[in-house]
Design an enzyme around this catalytic site. Sequence first.
Site, PDB file in Angstrom:
ATOM      1  N   CYS A   1       0.804  -1.221   0.000  1.00  0.00           N
ATOM      2  CA  CYS A   1       0.000   0.000   0.000  1.00  0.00           C
ATOM      3  C   CYS A   1       0.844   1.281   0.000  1.00  0.00           C
ATOM      4  O   CYS A   1       2.006   1.275   0.390  1.00  0.00           O
ATOM      5  CB  CYS A   1      -0.915  -0.011   1.228  1.00  0.00           C
ATOM      6  SG  CYS A   1      -2.334   1.062   0.989  1.00  0.00           S
TER       7      CYS A   1
ATOM      8  N   ASP B   1      -6.444  -3.713  11.533  1.00  0.00           N
ATOM      9  CA  ASP B   1      -5.309  -2.799  11.516  1.00  0.00           C
ATOM     10  C   ASP B   1      -5.030  -2.292  12.928  1.00  0.00           C
ATOM     11  O   ASP B   1      -5.829  -2.483  13.856  1.00  0.00           O
ATOM     12  CB  ASP B   1      -5.690  -1.620  10.589  1.00  0.00           C
ATOM     13  CG  ASP B   1      -4.489  -0.838  10.089  1.00  0.00           C
ATOM     14  OD1 ASP B   1      -3.374  -1.116  10.540  1.00  0.00           O
ATOM     15  OD2 ASP B   1      -4.692   0.056   9.242  1.00  0.00           O
TER      16      ASP B   1
HETATM   17  O1  LIG Z   1      -0.803   4.918   4.828  1.00  0.00           O
HETATM   18  C1  LIG Z   1      -1.469   5.868   5.230  1.00  0.00           C
HETATM   19  O2  LIG Z   1      -0.966   6.960   5.442  1.00  0.00           O
HETATM   20  C2  LIG Z   1      -2.943   5.688   5.484  1.00  0.00           C
HETATM   21  C3  LIG Z   1      -3.737   6.826   5.564  1.00  0.00           C
HETATM   22  C4  LIG Z   1      -5.104   6.685   5.773  1.00  0.00           C
HETATM   23  C5  LIG Z   1      -5.668   5.445   5.915  1.00  0.00           C
HETATM   24  C6  LIG Z   1      -4.875   4.295   5.843  1.00  0.00           C
HETATM   25  C7  LIG Z   1      -3.517   4.401   5.634  1.00  0.00           C
HETATM   26  N1  LIG Z   1      -2.686   3.299   5.556  1.00  0.00           N
HETATM   27  C8  LIG Z   1      -3.091   1.932   5.782  1.00  0.00           C
HETATM   28  O3  LIG Z   1      -2.601   1.469   7.012  1.00  0.00           O
HETATM   29  C9  LIG Z   1      -2.370   0.068   6.945  1.00  0.00           C
HETATM   30  C10 LIG Z   1      -1.089  -0.361   7.631  1.00  0.00           C
HETATM   31  O4  LIG Z   1      -0.072   0.498   7.424  1.00  0.00           O
HETATM   32  P1  LIG Z   1       1.409   0.258   8.072  1.00  0.00           P
HETATM   33  O5  LIG Z   1       1.979  -0.938   7.376  1.00  0.00           O
HETATM   34  O6  LIG Z   1       1.244   0.060   9.539  1.00  0.00           O
HETATM   35  O7  LIG Z   1       2.123   1.508   7.730  1.00  0.00           O
HETATM   36  C11 LIG Z   1      -2.406  -0.287   5.476  1.00  0.00           C
HETATM   37  O8  LIG Z   1      -3.632  -0.929   5.246  1.00  0.00           O
HETATM   38  C12 LIG Z   1      -2.464   1.024   4.771  1.00  0.00           C
HETATM   39  O9  LIG Z   1      -3.339   0.906   3.684  1.00  0.00           O
END
Ligand SMILES: O=C(O)c1ccccc1N[C@@H]1O[C@H](COP(=O)(O)O)[C@@H](O)[C@H]1O
Length: 204
Positions: free
Chosen positions: A10, A127
Amino acid sequence: MSDSLFIKICGLKTERDVDTAVEAGADAIGFVFSDSPRRIDATTAAGLCRRVPEHVLTVGVFRDEPLREVRSLADRAGIRAVQLHGPDDRAYYDDLATGGWTLIRAAAFGNQVPRCGDMGEDILLLDAPVPGSGVPWDWTGKPPAAPGEKWLLAGGLTPDNVRDAVDATCPWGVDVSSGVERSRGVKDPALITAFITSARDRCP
Ligand SMILES: O=C(O)c1ccccc1N[C@@H]1O[C@H](COP(=O)(O)O)[C@@H](O)[C@H]1O
């Protein structure tokens, strides 16, 4: 999409990172349309989507955006799935279901374990409380979701911890953003490849 562990990478912003994720075997790639160092606009996302083969799912990530914004951005970018970090509103999901997008509902793992499908979503994403923060949550306590549910584990995953996380929770798939970056918002192609290799280690 493959039958093995489903992997979503992502927060992609560049052609190089999209090509790397696709070549390394990602099943889905995500573009962030909400406030974030990873945010891109619909025109940039549309250009990146054109590079993505049919078997890889393109996902737009939204946080509490008005419906008309989600619809407009998703249409203009040409993405095939929307990942919704709120609102948890059945009417909101029912409206988007008419647009033909795969619906991914993001929820923070807490005392109440959400069930995939509660809002009419196709995939549930469990998450950390602050999405995109790179901070892991305690996935070791109890089963995050029922076996067989289509759910993605996310939150602070890295090439180093993803294998243990998968062994501990048996998710349908995993999702990562911060853990494949060299600095906030800047992806590292070597980490993208390492993440996919580790996640699939010992998996079919
Ligand atoms: O990545 C971002 O900034 C974000 C902003 C708004 C909603 C979701 C976002 N990210 C999502 O978060 C999870 C996990 O991220 P990480 O690996 O802990 O950095 C992932 O699903 C992103 O899509």
